[in-house]
Enzyme design. Structure first.
Site, PDB file in Angstrom:
ATOM      1  N   ASN A 154       0.805  -1.230   0.000  1.00  0.00           N
ATOM      2  CA  ASN A 154       0.000   0.000   0.000  1.00  0.00           C
ATOM      3  C   ASN A 154       0.837   1.279   0.000  1.00  0.00           C
ATOM      4  O   ASN A 154       0.384   2.297  -0.495  1.00  0.00           O
ATOM      5  CB  ASN A 154      -1.045  -0.016   1.130  1.00  0.00           C
ATOM      6  CG  ASN A 154      -0.435  -0.020   2.504  1.00  0.00           C
ATOM      7  OD1 ASN A 154       0.728  -0.380   2.676  1.00  0.00           O
ATOM      8  ND2 ASN A 154      -1.204   0.370   3.503  1.00  0.00           N
TER       9      ASN A 154
ATOM     10  N   LYS B 137      12.144  -7.874   1.289  1.00  0.00           N
ATOM     11  CA  LYS B 137      11.166  -8.556   0.444  1.00  0.00           C
ATOM     12  C   LYS B 137       9.941  -7.662   0.317  1.00  0.00           C
ATOM     13  O   LYS B 137       9.142  -7.549   1.236  1.00  0.00           O
ATOM     14  CB  LYS B 137      10.742  -9.904   1.040  1.00  0.00           C
ATOM     15  CG  LYS B 137      10.076 -10.782  -0.004  1.00  0.00           C
ATOM     16  CD  LYS B 137       9.026 -11.703   0.526  1.00  0.00           C
ATOM     17  CE  LYS B 137       7.786 -10.998   0.928  1.00  0.00           C
ATOM     18  NZ  LYS B 137       7.083 -10.271  -0.177  1.00  0.00           N
TER      19      LYS B 137
ATOM     20  N   GLY C  57       2.681  -5.150   7.736  1.00  0.00           N
ATOM     21  CA  GLY C  57       1.645  -5.868   6.993  1.00  0.00           C
ATOM     22  C   GLY C  57       0.496  -6.219   7.928  1.00  0.00           C
ATOM     23  O   GLY C  57       0.282  -5.559   8.952  1.00  0.00           O
TER      24      GLY C  57
ATOM     25  N   GLU D  82       4.777  -3.780  12.501  1.00  0.00           N
ATOM     26  CA  GLU D  82       3.820  -2.699  12.199  1.00  0.00           C
ATOM     27  C   GLU D  82       2.633  -3.373  11.536  1.00  0.00           C
ATOM     28  O   GLU D  82       2.708  -3.763  10.365  1.00  0.00           O
ATOM     29  CB  GLU D  82       4.459  -1.680  11.247  1.00  0.00           C
ATOM     30  CG  GLU D  82       5.595  -0.884  11.855  1.00  0.00           C
ATOM     31  CD  GLU D  82       5.128   0.158  12.859  1.00  0.00           C
ATOM     32  OE1 GLU D  82       3.916   0.421  12.920  1.00  0.00           O
ATOM     33  OE2 GLU D  82       5.975   0.677  13.591  1.00  0.00           O
TER      34      GLU D  82
HETATM   35  P1  NAD Z   1       0.168  -8.839   4.170  1.00  0.00           P
HETATM   36  O1  NAD Z   1       0.369  -9.166   5.587  1.00  0.00           O
HETATM   37  O2  NAD Z   1      -0.657  -9.758   3.346  1.00  0.00           O
HETATM   38  O3  NAD Z   1       1.549  -8.706   3.412  1.00  0.00           O
HETATM   39  C1  NAD Z   1       2.597  -7.903   3.901  1.00  0.00           C
HETATM   40  C2  NAD Z   1       3.914  -8.501   3.465  1.00  0.00           C
HETATM   41  O4  NAD Z   1       4.059  -9.800   4.047  1.00  0.00           O
HETATM   42  C3  NAD Z   1       4.041  -8.688   1.961  1.00  0.00           C
HETATM   43  O5  NAD Z   1       5.376  -8.450   1.592  1.00  0.00           O
HETATM   44  C4  NAD Z   1       3.701 -10.157   1.792  1.00  0.00           C
HETATM   45  O6  NAD Z   1       4.273 -10.720   0.628  1.00  0.00           O
HETATM   46  C5  NAD Z   1       4.315 -10.758   3.040  1.00  0.00           C
HETATM   47  N1  NAD Z   1       3.732 -12.043   3.451  1.00  0.00           N
HETATM   48  C6  NAD Z   1       2.473 -12.486   3.237  1.00  0.00           C
HETATM   49  N2  NAD Z   1       2.332 -13.718   3.768  1.00  0.00           N
HETATM   50  C7  NAD Z   1       3.515 -14.052   4.346  1.00  0.00           C
HETATM   51  C8  NAD Z   1       3.987 -15.192   5.065  1.00  0.00           C
HETATM   52  N3  NAD Z   1       3.223 -16.231   5.298  1.00  0.00           N
HETATM   53  N4  NAD Z   1       5.252 -15.167   5.500  1.00  0.00           N
HETATM   54  C9  NAD Z   1       6.047 -14.101   5.276  1.00  0.00           C
HETATM   55  N5  NAD Z   1       5.656 -13.004   4.611  1.00  0.00           N
HETATM   56  C10 NAD Z   1       4.402 -12.971   4.150  1.00  0.00           C
HETATM   57  O7  NAD Z   1      -0.418  -7.365   4.154  1.00  0.00           O
HETATM   58  P2  NAD Z   1      -0.819  -6.497   2.914  1.00  0.00           P
HETATM   59  O8  NAD Z   1      -2.139  -6.955   2.416  1.00  0.00           O
HETATM   60  O9  NAD Z   1       0.299  -6.418   1.933  1.00  0.00           O
HETATM   61  O10 NAD Z   1      -0.948  -5.051   3.580  1.00  0.00           O
HETATM   62  C11 NAD Z   1      -2.084  -4.640   4.223  1.00  0.00           C
HETATM   63  C12 NAD Z   1      -1.946  -4.789   5.724  1.00  0.00           C
HETATM   64  O11 NAD Z   1      -0.776  -4.125   6.164  1.00  0.00           O
HETATM   65  C13 NAD Z   1      -3.078  -4.121   6.463  1.00  0.00           C
HETATM   66  O12 NAD Z   1      -3.475  -4.913   7.539  1.00  0.00           O
HETATM   67  C14 NAD Z   1      -2.457  -2.822   6.954  1.00  0.00           C
HETATM   68  O13 NAD Z   1      -3.093  -2.267   8.076  1.00  0.00           O
HETATM   69  C15 NAD Z   1      -1.077  -3.262   7.247  1.00  0.00           C
HETATM   70  N6  NAD Z   1      -0.161  -2.116   7.244  1.00  0.00           N
HETATM   71  C16 NAD Z   1       0.352  -1.724   8.436  1.00  0.00           C
HETATM   72  C17 NAD Z   1       1.184  -0.624   8.487  1.00  0.00           C
HETATM   73  C18 NAD Z   1       1.760  -0.149   9.789  1.00  0.00           C
HETATM   74  O14 NAD Z   1       2.675   0.667   9.754  1.00  0.00           O
HETATM   75  N7  NAD Z   1       1.291  -0.613  10.941  1.00  0.00           N
HETATM   76  C19 NAD Z   1       1.507   0.058   7.307  1.00  0.00           C
HETATM   77  C20 NAD Z   1       0.970  -0.380   6.112  1.00  0.00           C
HETATM   78  C21 NAD Z   1       0.137  -1.490   6.097  1.00  0.00           C
END
Ligand code: NAD
Length: 490
Positions: A163, A186, A240, A262
Site C-alpha cells: 500500500n 522482500k 503488513g 507494524e
Molecule cells: P500482508 O500481511 O498480506 O503482506 C505484507 C507482506 O508480508 C508482503 O510483503 C507479503 O508478501 C508478506 N507475506 C504475506 N504472507 C507471508 C507469510 N506467510 N510469511 C512471510 N511473509 C508474508 O499485508 P498487505 O495486504 O500487503 O498489507 C495490508 C496490511 O498491512 C493491512 O493490515 C495494513 O493495516 C497493514 N499495514 C500496516 C502498516 C503499519 O505501519 N502498521 C503500514 C501499512 C500497512
C-alpha cells in the site's frame, strides 16, 4: 493508459532480472518470472523475477559480506549517503510517483505525497546517523564506571506491504542503514518495481553493493522463513497484516530474533459536539480516503456526536459524491483502483454484511467505466457496532457513521477492538480532546487533524497493531543492540 515515460522507467528497471543482490540485478536461481499488472486496467506492466529460498540465501550472503564494512563506515559517511538518496528521490519524484501509481493504482497526488514522505525518511535518518546514543557515568554504589553503547544489530530482514511501496521500504531501510545494519528486503509481490527503483537510488547515492538487497517472490513464506532460520539474520522488521505478523513472530521465536511489527489497524474517528465541522470533514476526507482508503492509519469507523451528525454527514457525503474515481493517470482522479479483485471482494462482503444488519448507503460517488479493481466510494449510515465493517479493517473507500451521545459509552466502543494503531479526535476544546485521547488505546492520536504519519514522530501501534516504533529516534533504536561495560574504578 500508462504514459510512455512510465513504460520506459519500468523497462530500465529490468525486473525480469529483479533479484537485486550484491549491487546487481539477476534472475532468480529457478529462472521463473511472474506478471505485474496495472490494477486499473489489468494491462501487463512487467515480468518480474520470482525468487525462491536459494535467492533468499544469496541475499543474506551478500548482506553478511557487506556488514563488516558498512557497520564500521563512519556515521557521517553513512548519513551523507542517505542524504544523497533523499536528494535523488526528490529530484526524481515525478518519475517515482508515476511508477508507484502504475503498479499500485493510487491517484497521482497520493503517489506524489508518498514519494515526498518516503524520501523524508532518508533525510531524517541521515541526520540521526550522526547522533549515536551512549552514556558514561558513575554507578550508584560507587567504585565502578558504567559505559553504555549501541551496536548495529546485524543483517536485518525487512518485509513490506503494497500500500506504500516506497515509504514502507524507506521507513525501514533509512534507520537500518543509519544504525550500520545491512538489509535484505522482500517487497510485496504486487509492488516490486518501486523497491527496485529505491535500491538503485541508494547505490547511486553511494551505498556500497550488498548493503541493500531485494528479493522478489510470489512465495513470501518461503523467503521469509529462509531468513528467519538463517543465524546470520538478527532482525525481522515487518509491516503488513496482523495475521502474517503473528505467523512471523511465531517463527522468530525459534531463534529469538529481534522483532519489530507494524500491523493492521481499525482507527476510530471521533467528532465531538463542539468540533469545527468543516475542519472535521476535511480531516475525515484525508483520514479515510488518502490512498483510496488502503492505509493502516485509515479512519475505519466514524463516531459523530448526535448534535452535529446531520451537518457532518451532509458535508462529508457531498464531498464523497463529488470524488472523481478512475485511473491514476486520468486528470483529476482522487480515488484509484483497489489493489486486487480479492480486495474488492473483501470490501463488498463487508458492506453487504452492514446492509444486511440495517445500514444504508447515504452517499456514493459516480462509478468509473473502467473494468479494473474499483470500488465506488460510499458513506454508510445506521451502521450497527457489530457490523464487520466496524469491527475489521475495511481497507477501502467506505465510511461507516455511528452516532454517539454518552462519552463513557463512545470511549468503550472506541477501545472495543483488538487493534490500536491510529485514532482521531476532533473537538473545539483541546483539553477535553487530550483527556479523551489519553484514554484511547492507540499508539497514535490525530487531534483536529487527519494525518498522523511523520518521519520525525514514533509511528506504531499497541495491542495487536504491533510491537515497536518506526521513525523518530526510536526508528534507529529498533536496529541497534545495547551493550554496557562495567569498569572497575578502584
Ligand atoms: P500482508 O500481511 O498480506 O503482506 C505484507 C507482506 O508480508 C508482503 O510483503 C507479503 O508478501 C508478506 N507475506 C504475506 N504472507 C507471508 C507469510 N506467510 N510469511 C512471510 N511473509 C508474508 O499485508 P498487505 O495486504 O500487503 O498489507 C495490508 C496490511 O498491512 C493491512 O493490515 C495494513 O493495516 C497493514 N499495514 C500496516 C502498516 C503499519 O505501519 N502498521 C503500514 C501499512 C500497512
Amino acid at each position: 493508459m500508462i504514459p510512455t515515460s512510465v513504460t520506459a522507467t519500468i523497462a530500465a528497471l529490468d525486473a525480469a532480472n529483479g533479484q537485486h543482490i550484491a549491487g546487481a540485478g539477476r534472475p532468480g536461481v529457478d529462472g521463473r518470472v511472474y506478471d505485474v499488472n496495472d490494477p486499473a486496467t489489468g494491462v501487463l506492466l512487467s515480468h518480474v523475477s520470482d525468487g525462491g529460498p536459494a535467492d533468499a540465501t544469496a541475499a543474506v550472503d551478500a548482506a553478511a559480506a557487506a556488514f563488516g564494512g558498512w557497520s564500521t563506515t563512519a556515521p557521517r559517511v553513512r548519513g551523507e549517503a542517505l542524504r544523497k538518496a533523499w536528494e535523488l528521490m526528490t529530484a526524481r519524484s515525478e518519475e517515482l510517483a508515476a511508477l508507484i501509481s502504475a503498479e499500485n493504482g493510487k491517484a497521482l497526488p497520493d503517489a506524489r505525497a508518498e514519494v515526498a514522505y518516503a524520501a523524508e525518511f532518508f533525510r531524517w535518518f541521515s541526520e540521526e546517523a550522526v547522533r549515536p546514543e551512549g552514556s558514561y557515568g558513575e554507578s550508584p554504589a560507587g567504585g565502578t564506571r558504567t559505559i553504555v553503547t549501541e551496536h548495529p544489530v546485524g543483517v536485518a530482514a525487512l518485509v513490506t506491504p503494497w500500500n506504500f511501496p516506497a515509504a514502507m521500504a524507506t521507513r525501514k531501510i533509512g534507520p537500518a542503514l543509519a544504525a550500520g545494519c545491512t538489509v535484505v528486503l522482500k517487497p510485496a509481490a504486487e509492488t516490486p518495481l518501486t523497491a527496485l527503483a529505491v535500491a538503485q537510488i541508494l547505490e547511486e547515492a553511494g551505498v556500497p553493493a550488498g548493503v541493500v538487497n531485494v528479493v522478489n517472490s510470489t512465495d513470501p513464506g518461503a523467503i521469509v522463513s529462509t531468513w528467519l532460520e538463517d543465524d546470520r539474520v538478527r532482525k525481522i522488521s515487518f509491516t503488513g497484516s496482523t495475521g502474517v505478523g503473528r505467523i512471523l513472530l511465531g517463527q522468530a521465536a525459534d531463534r529469538i530474533v529481534n522483532s519489530s511489527m507494524e500491523l493492521g489497524g481499525n482507527a476510530p474517528f471521533v467528532v465531538a459536539a463542539d468540533a469545527d465541522i468543516d475542519k472535521a470533514v476535511a480531516g475525515a476526507l484525508i483520514a479515510k480516503f488518502r490512498n483510496g482508503g488502503q492505509a493502516c492509519t485509515a479512519a475505519n469507523r466514524f463516531y459523530v456526536h448526535a448534535d452535529v451528525v446531520e451537518d457532518f454527514v451532509a458535508k462529508f457525503g457531498a464531498a464523497i459524491e463529488a470524488m472523481p474515481v478512475g485511473s491514476a493517470f486520468e486528470d483529476g482522479t482522487v480515488i484509484g483502483p483497489m489493489i486486487s479483485a480479492k480486495a474488492v471482494a473483501g470490501l463488498t462482503a463487508k458492506v453487504e454484511d452492514a446492509l444486511n444488519r440495517g445500514a444504508k448507503v447515504a452517499y456514493e460517488a459516480t462509478p468509473t467505466t473502467l473494468t479494473g479493481h474499483f470500488y465506488t466510494p460510499a458513506l454508510l449510515v445506521d451502521v450497527p457496532q457489530d457490523a464487520k465493517i466496524v469491527r475489521e479493517e475495511a481497507f477501502g473507500p467506505v465510511a461507516p457513521i455511528i452516532i454517539w451521545t454518552d462519552e463513557a459509552d463512545v470511549l468503550r466502543q472506541v477501545n472495543n477492538t483488538e487493534f490500536g494503531l491510529a485514532s482521531y479526535v476532533f473537538s473545539g476544546d483541546l483539553k477535553w480532546a487530550l483527556q479523551f485521547a489519553e484514554k484511547v488505546e492507540a499508539g497514535m492520536v490525530g487531534i483536529n487533524r487527519g494525518v498522523v504519519s511523520d518521519p520525525a514522530a514514533p509511528f506504531g501501534g499497541v495491542k495487536e497493531s504491533g510491537l515497536g516504533r518506526e521513525g523518530a529516534r526510536e526508528g534507529v533504536r529498533a536496529f541497534t543492540e545495547t551493550q554496557y561495560f562495567s569498569v572497575d574504578w578502584s
